[in-house]
Design a protein around this motif. Structure first.
Motif, PDB file in Angstrom:
ATOM      1  N   VAL A   2       0.844  -1.207   0.000  1.00 43.46           N
ATOM      2  CA  VAL A   2       0.000   0.000   0.000  1.00 43.46           C
ATOM      3  C   VAL A   2       0.878   1.256   0.000  1.00 43.46           C
ATOM      4  CG1 VAL A   2      -1.634   1.358   1.365  1.00 43.46           C
ATOM      5  CG2 VAL A   2      -1.994  -1.113   1.079  1.00 43.46           C
ATOM      6  N   LEU A   3       1.881   1.266   0.844  1.00 37.19           N
ATOM      7  CA  LEU A   3       2.743   2.452   0.941  1.00 37.19           C
ATOM      8  C   LEU A   3       3.571   2.649  -0.325  1.00 37.19           C
ATOM      9  CD1 LEU A   3       3.793   2.057   4.695  1.00 37.19           C
ATOM     10  CD2 LEU A   3       2.359   3.866   3.723  1.00 37.19           C
ATOM     11  N   ALA A   4       4.082   1.558  -0.897  1.00 37.40           N
ATOM     12  CA  ALA A   4       4.887   1.669  -2.122  1.00 37.40           C
ATOM     13  C   ALA A   4       4.038   2.230  -3.261  1.00 37.40           C
ATOM     14  CB  ALA A   4       5.463   0.300  -2.502  1.00 37.40           C
ATOM     15  N   ALA A  36       1.406   4.086  -2.988  1.00 37.50           N
ATOM     16  CA  ALA A  36       1.080   5.492  -2.707  1.00 37.50           C
ATOM     17  C   ALA A  36       2.245   6.399  -3.115  1.00 37.50           C
ATOM     18  CB  ALA A  36       0.759   5.674  -1.225  1.00 37.50           C
ATOM     19  N   GLU A  37       3.446   5.865  -3.082  1.00 35.87           N
ATOM     20  CA  GLU A  37       4.610   6.658  -3.465  1.00 35.87           C
ATOM     21  C   GLU A  37       4.980   6.443  -4.934  1.00 35.87           C
ATOM     22  OE1 GLU A  37       7.721   6.020  -0.582  1.00 35.87           O
ATOM     23  OE2 GLU A  37       6.596   7.058   1.002  1.00 35.87           O
ATOM     24  N   GLY A  38       4.178   5.684  -5.646  1.00 34.60           N
ATOM     25  CA  GLY A  38       4.436   5.470  -7.075  1.00 34.60           C
ATOM     26  C   GLY A  38       5.642   4.578  -7.341  1.00 34.60           C
ATOM     27  N   LEU A  39       5.992   3.744  -6.366  1.00 34.83           N
ATOM     28  CA  LEU A  39       7.163   2.877  -6.528  1.00 34.83           C
ATOM     29  C   LEU A  39       6.691   1.430  -6.731  1.00 34.83           C
ATOM     30  CD1 LEU A  39       9.507   4.540  -3.867  1.00 34.83           C
ATOM     31  CD2 LEU A  39       9.623   4.762  -6.361  1.00 34.83           C
TER      32      LEU A  39
END
Lengths: 431, 431
Positions: free
Chosen positions: B409-411, B413-416
C-alpha cells in the motif's frame, strides 16, 4: 547490465568496478545554493516567497500548514493508506524505542561518580522530498525517532504542490508521528529557512532527511557554516545483493529493480558465485522491466549496474565490505550464519523473504541510511541522532583526595599549572 | 573581566554577551590548507617530507615511530607520570565500557525480526596536538574508546619535535591504549595524510581529535570532500560556571583560570545570583593569576571573559542552555537536584569538589567535547563515535505475509511499483 568476473580484473579494474559515479557538485549548483541561502538569511520570509514563486511555481502568503489543511488531508487520504501508515508507525516506534540510549552512572573510584544523561536536541528540522513522488514514509522515518527522542520542537518542511497545498499523505504521516509544525517549503530554501530561521520558520539545531542535489548541497553548506548540524552526507540510493546458487532469480531481479526505479543514478550490484544464477537474474530483470511504470528510469540505472561473478561467498563479503552499500541483501542459505562477515553497510536484509521494500516501509528499521560508502563511518538515523549525551561527574572530598593527585601529575606534565592548582586547592582545603 | 547584570541588558546586548568571538577562517588559511591537502594527495610521502621540513623545521626520512623510539620513550617518562597515565586509562576504560552500544533484536511482527549489530569502524585516525605543550591525555581520550570499539586499525599522528622525535609521554600513552601505529606528523599535513593515505600512512575512515585552526580547517575540508568522516567541529575551549552564594570563591576562581590558561581565545563565563560572590571571585582570580606560569595567556582570555549577575539560579540555567557550554560547572548546593535543568552542555561537573581538571584527566569521562555551541546537537567522543550500527531484518514467509500488504500500500502510494512488486512476488510464491 554489465557482467564482470571479479577474478579476471586487475587492481585498477576492480577499483573502477566499485567506484560510485562522482557526485561532483557543479560549481554552478554550489554558487546558486549559496545565493539562495544568503537571500533567505537576509530577507527571510520575503525571500522564501520570491524563491517559492520562482522555483515551485506557486505564490504562498503563509508557509505553515494550518488546521484546515490538516483536516482536509485527513479526509483526502484513503482509509487503506491511513491504516498502512499507522501500522508502519507502530513497528517503527517499537524498533526505535528498543534501541534507545539509556542514561547510566558508575563509581569510577571511591567517591567519584560518573555518568551520562540523555537529552532530546531542542529543535530539529525534517525535510521530506516530493520530487518524482511525495514520500510520506520518510515523514514516518524521521518523525517517529524525533518524537521518541523528546525533542522540544519538531519542524517539517515539504515542497508545496502547484495549487499551494502540501501532499495529504505527508501531512497525515507528519501528524501520526506528532510533528509540531509543517511548512510548505522545498529545496535549498527550506534548508536555509530551518538553519537560519525566518519570521515564520524557527531556526533548528539539526536538520535531517534526504533530498535532491540542491537540498544535499544546502545541508552541507549550512553545516559547514555552523548554522545547523546535519544527519549525514547523502547521495543516490544503492543496493548490493549477495546471492548463492539457491537464490530465486525472480526475487533477486525484483530487488534489483526496486532499487533501480528510485532514480537514474541509483546503484545496483549483484554478487554471486554462480554464473547460472547471474544469467537467470538477468533474464528475469528484462522480463519484469517490461511491466514497470518507471521502466525508463530503471533502465537508465541498470545501464550502470553490475553483475559480478565471484569465486566464493566469502569473496563477495570482502567486496561488499569494501563497497559499504546502503542496502545489503543476503539471498543466501543460512543468511544469519553469514551475518558476522558484514563489517560495513547501512541496513541488511536476510534471506529470500526479506525484500528491501520491507525495510523501506514497515519492518520497523529506518530507511534514512548512509550512501556512497559513508556506511564505513556513519550509521542510519536512530533516536540517538535526535539526542545528545552529556557527561556528568561528581567527586566528594574523599573522591578528589583519591584521584586528585593523578590529575595533578598529568596537568603538570602538560604544563597546565592552573589545572593542577584547581585540584590542589581542594586537596589543601580538605578537613 | 567584564561584569554585567543580565537583567539590565536588552535582547541585542544579551545576544552580544553570549556570542562567541567569530572563528572566521581567514580566506588565506582556507587556501593554504587546501593547497597542503592537494600537495599531500598528489605527492604523498614526498609532500609530507617537504612540508614537515618547512613547517616543523625537521627533515624526516621515515614518519612512523619504531620500536626503538617507543622503548626510549618508556625509559624517558618518569615512573610517577607513567603510573598516572595508567590510572587514568583504568578509569577512562571503565567509564566508556559501561556506556557501550549493545546489539539488540526484537520481533516487530510475527515472523519479522529486526535488530542492530555494532561494528568498529575499520580504520580510524587520531590527532594529538603538541602546540604549546604535548597532550598525552588526549591520546588516552581517543585511544581508549577506539580500542573498546574494536576498530581494526588505530593510527595516531602527533607533531615531531625539532630533534625529529615524538613526545615520549604521548608515545607511552598511545602504547597504553593499544594504538597500532604512530606517525610523527602534525598540522593539516597529518590530517591530509590520514584522510587520503600516502605510501607510509594508511587512509582512515574517520578522523578524531582537537587541533589548531589549520588542523580544524583541514578536518572540515577532508570531511566536506567525502575523504574521511570527522568526530565533530572544533573551536576554542570553554567553561561556564554557575555558582550560588555558598560557593567557595577560591575554587571558582581556580576553575575559571584553569580554562583561561588553555589559550588566549578560551571562553570563560561565571553566572551567579550573588553579587558578593562575583566580587570575591574577581579578587581571587587576581590573587591566583600572579602565581601562574601561563599568566600572560590567561590574562588575554580573561579580558574577553564574563561575570554575569543573574536574578536566580533558574535564570542561570536558561542562559547556560542557550549558550550550550563545552564544560559546565555547577558550584551549587545540591547540584544533583539542579541537573535536570541542563539541556545542552558537553560535560557537567557537580559541586565544590569536582573541578574541570578531574574530567580533563582522570575521572573517566572524555575530554574531547563539543565547543562553540555545538553541544546543542553534538555529544562528546564516546565508544560509539568509533563504531557504526547496522540494521538487520529477517522476515519468514509468515512474516512477509503479515506485513507485506502494508508495504505494498505504501509503495503504491509513493508510485514505486517495483517496490510493491518485490513484495507481491514473495506473497504469490508463498505455499
Amino acid at each position: 547490465m554489465n557482467i564482470l568476473d571479479w577474478n579476471t580484473l586487475d587492481a585498477d579494474a576492480r577499483t573502477r568496478a566499485l567506484a560510485r559515479p562522482v557526485q561532483a557538485v557543479a560549481a554552478q549548483t554550489r554558487a546558486s545554493v549559496a545565493a539562495l541561502i544568503e537571500q533567505v538569511r537576509r530577507d527571510g520570509d520575503a525571500a522564501l516567497r520570491e524563491i517559492t514563486g520562482r522555483l515551485d511555481g506557486v505564490v504562498l502568503e503563509h508557509f505553515e500548514v494550518g488546521e484546515a489543511e490538516f483536516a482536509a488531508a485527513e479526509r483526502a487520504v484513503p482509509a487503506e493508506l491511513r491504516i498502512a501508515l499507522q501500522q508502519a508507525v507502530t513497528r517503527i516506534d517499537a524498533f526505535h524505542r528498543a534501541g534507545m540510549l539509556q542514561p547510566y552512572t558508575l563509581e569510577t573510584a571511591p567517591g567519584v561518580t560518573c555518568g551520562k544523561i540523555v537529552r532530546g536536541i531542542g529543535r530539529v528540522g525534517l525535510y521530506v522530498p516530493a520530487g518524482s513522488a511525495p514520500l510520506p514514509s520518510t515523514a514516518l522515518m524521521l518523525g517517529v525517532p524525533a518524537r521518541l527522542a523528546g525533542c522540544r520542537e519538531v519542524v517539517l518542511c515539504t515542497p508545496p504542490r502547484r495549487d499551494g497545498s502540501a501532499d495529504p499523505a505527508v501531512l497525515v504521516a507528519a501528524r501520526l508521528t506528532g510533528v509540531h509544525r509543517v511548512f510548505k517549503l522545498g529545496g535549498a530554501q527550506a534548508i536555509a529557512a530551518m538553519a537560519h530561521g525566518t519570521g515564520s520558520v524557527p531556526s533548528c539545531d539539526k536538520l535531517f532527511g534526504p533530498g535532491n542535489s540542491y537540498v544535499t548541497e544546502a545541508k552541507q553548506q549550512v553545516a559547514q557554516a555552523g548554522a545547523a548540524a546535519i544527519d549525514m552526507p547523502a547521495g543516490p540510493s544503492e543496493v548490493l545483493v549477495i546471492a548463492d546458487a539457491g537464490a530465486t532469480p525472480a526475487f533477486v531481479a525484483a530487488d534489483l529493480l526496486s532499487q533501480a526505479e528510485h532514480g537514474p543514478d541509483s546503484q545496483v550490484l549483484l554478487l554471486s558465485d554462480d554464473a547460472a544464477l547471474i544469467a537467470a537474474v538477468q533474464a528475469e530483470v528484462e522480463a519484469q522491466l517490461a511491466r514497470l511504470p518507471r521502466q525508463a528510469i530503471a533502465r537508465q540505472a541498470l545501464e550502470a549496474s553490475l553483475l559480478l561473478k565471484v569465486a566464493s561467498i566469502e569473496q563477495a563479503f570482502a567486496i561488499s565490505n569494501r563497497y559499504a552499500p546502503e542496502h545489503l541483501i543476503l539471498a543466501l542459505r543460512e543468511p544469519q550464519r553469514w551475518l558476522e562477515q558484514v563489517e560495513a553497510a547501512g541496513s541488511v536484509f536476510l534471506g529470500d523473504h526479506t525484500p528491501e521494500a520491507l525495510g523501506d516501509y514497515c519492518s520497523g528499521t529506518n530507511h534514512v541510511l548512509p550512501t556512497a560508502g559513508a556506511a564505513r563511518a556513519y550509521s542510519g538515523v536512530s533516536v540517538a541522532s535526535f539526542q545528545s549525551q552529556i557527561s556528568v561527574q561528581s567527586a566528594s572530598a574523599e573522591g578528589i583526595a583519591g584521584i586528585g593527585p593523578c590529575a595533578i601529575v598529568l596537568a603538570r606534565a602538560e604544563g597546565l599549572d592552573a589545572h593542577a592548582n584547581a585540584v590542589a586547592l581542594r586537596l589543601e582545603a580538605a578537613p
